[in-house]
Design a protein around this motif. Structure first.
Motif, short mmCIF file in Angstrom:
data_model
loop_
_atom_site.label_atom_id
_atom_site.label_comp_id
_atom_site.label_asym_id
_atom_site.label_seq_id
_atom_site.Cartn_x
_atom_site.Cartn_y
_atom_site.Cartn_z
N PRO A 1 0.83 -1.22 0.00
CA PRO A 1 0.00 0.00 0.00
C PRO A 1 0.86 1.26 0.00
CG PRO A 1 -0.76 -1.60 1.64
CD PRO A 1 0.57 -2.10 1.15
N GLY A 2 0.22 2.38 -0.29
CA GLY A 2 0.92 3.65 -0.31
C GLY A 2 1.10 4.21 -1.71
N CYS A 3 0.47 3.58 -2.70
CA CYS A 3 0.62 4.02 -4.08
C CYS A 3 0.20 5.48 -4.27
CB CYS A 3 -0.20 3.11 -4.99
SG CYS A 3 -0.31 3.65 -6.70
N SER A 4 -0.96 5.84 -3.75
CA SER A 4 -1.47 7.20 -3.96
C SER A 4 -0.51 8.24 -3.41
CB SER A 4 -2.85 7.34 -3.30
OG SER A 4 -3.76 6.41 -3.83
N GLN A 5 0.07 7.97 -2.25
CA GLN A 5 1.03 8.90 -1.66
C GLN A 5 2.29 9.02 -2.52
OE1 GLN A 5 -0.70 6.62 0.07
NE2 GLN A 5 -2.00 8.08 1.19
N ARG A 6 2.73 7.89 -3.08
CA ARG A 6 3.92 7.93 -3.93
C ARG A 6 3.68 8.72 -5.21
NH1 ARG A 6 4.69 2.88 -1.25
NH2 ARG A 6 3.31 1.70 -2.65
N VAL A 7 2.49 8.55 -5.79
CA VAL A 7 2.17 9.30 -7.01
C VAL A 7 2.01 10.78 -6.69
CG1 VAL A 7 0.55 9.54 -8.92
CG2 VAL A 7 1.06 7.28 -8.02
N ALA A 8 1.40 11.09 -5.55
CA ALA A 8 1.27 12.49 -5.14
C ALA A 8 2.65 13.12 -4.98
CB ALA A 8 0.48 12.59 -3.84
#
Length: 394
Positions: free
Chosen positions: A370-377
């Motif tokens: 998990p944490g994909c959205s934060q990495r893309v942000a």
């Protein structure tokens, strides 16, 4: 356009229901980093709820198949021209985020490049499946690419583009929040019944080309297994009446709005699922429910597409696993009889069902952390910062 005047303005574009979901997660993650970023563009209800100003509803552009796109061309063209004017206008955005939807979005990326707007592409076009030569064209118009499969970055090796594997965005949302007993009780489905999910997709064209096959399979299952109750999640982009009209009368079926019940809870409550191909099959894989996948296009679109596609599987769980872990039925193979037999096998053969569950656990492992959205942000804010720095230097 009523986008408020803030430090940064981001145009974000997707024409898919899954892209709307990923976009909403990205918007929220981005605002946690920098609250004064304004998002506007093309998307759906989830992105709107996350605070994005929707200029064009994504469902207006969501069409699959070469000839289907041609029939929908006037709407697509008008939308493209509107976004193009914004990119080249006096209030052009600080960045353009494109989510999947490659045939439309790569053309928009070309316009952004001409306008000097940096581009982040989230969910790489499936160059590994077809038209691999597109990697050079993508690198020419995209600055940063957030890849959701671990094998994708190497496809862009040596090209002038920042490609990073960020993990899969579904892992940021995956959660089973209800027991099977609780969900079935609330839906009025007897707990002793076997439950088969019918997942018809999120596009009108998917109903057009696949609902009749799903309906035929459901009728055969009902004849052979009268104890089965069918559960049908209806995407917010579809009309429940249209789905219901395509199913046989007298079928024991319950419809569930995807806006009210989690797709993961619905999938986990099923004993087996018959699903169209797409992101939803990865959601089912995370829930661990055995499934059969079908994929159909118009005969002309399929005839052209199969000359271009260079993969052994079309089902995302099979592609991620690198092997056939769930049965899939494509075009003429997708008959009601074949689909019904595969689905019934999950209900009657415990060994077959368990083998698929083990395969789906492999898919879960390969999807990353998990944490994909934060990495893309983080990639988005890094892109905007570096672009601003270059403008100051100039």
């Amino acid at each position: 356009m009523n986008v408020s005047q803030t430090a940064k303005r981001v145009m974000i574009v997707t024409g898919e229901a899954s892209g709307d979901l990923h976009g909403a997660k990205l918007i929220r993650a981005s605002r946690e980093m920098t609250p004064d970023v304004a998002f506007f563009g093309v998307g759906g209800q989830r992105m709107a709820a996350a605070g994005c100003e929707i200029l064009i509803p994504g469902e207006e552009l969501a069409v699959m198949g070469i000839f289907e796109v041609l029939g929908h061309f006037p709407v697509i063209w008008r939308s493209f021209q509107r976004l193009k004017r914004i990119l080249h206008g006096p209030q052009k955005p600080d960045a353009l985020v494109l989510i999947d939807f490659p045939e439309f979005n790569l053309r928009l990326a070309k316009q952004a490049k001409r306008a000097g707007v940096p581009v982040l592409y989230y969910v790489s076009p499936q160059v590994w499946a077809w038209r691999r030569g597109r990697v050079r064209k993508i690198a020419a118009v995209v600055d940063s690419l957030a890849a959701i499969f671990p094998f994708e970055p190497e496809l862009y090796a040596g090209l002038d583009i920042d490609v990073r594997y960020v993990g899969h965005p579904l892992l940021d949302e995956f959660a089973i929040t209800r027991t099977r007993e609780s969900l079935l009780h609330d839906l009025g489905i007897p707990l002793e019944r076997k439950v088969v999910g019918l997942f018809p997709g999120s596009r009108g064209n998917e109903l057009r080309y696949m609902l009749a096959t799903i309906a035929g399979a459901a009728q055969l299952i009902h004849v052979r297994r009268p104890d089965v109750h069918f559960l049908v999640p209806v995407a917010e982009t579809l009309n429940q009446a249209d789905v219901a009209a395509g199913l046989p009368s007298g079928l024991p079926v319950t419809f569930v709005s995807s806006g009210k019940e989690s797709v993961y809870d619905v999938a986990a409550a099923c004993d087996a699922i018959l699903s169209v191909s797409g992101t939803v099959t990865l959601q089912i894989a995370l829930a661990g429910t055995p499934m059969a996948i079908l994929y159909k296009l118009s005969p002309l679109s399929y005839a052209i597409g199969r000359r271009l596609v260079r993969v052994d599987n079309v089902g995302l769980p099979n592609i991620v696993a690198g092997q056939r872990v769930v049965p899939e039925f494509i075009q003429e193979q997708a008959t009601p009889e074949a689909l019904a037999s595969a689905t019934i096998a999950f209900l009657e053969d415990a060994e077959t069902a368990e083998l698929v569950r083990k395969g789906l656990s492999l898919v879960q492992d390969k999807l990353g952390e998990p944490g994909c959205s934060q990495r893309v942000a983080g990639m988005l804010h890094e892109l905007m910062s570096s672009h601003s720095s270059r403008k100051v230097e100039i």
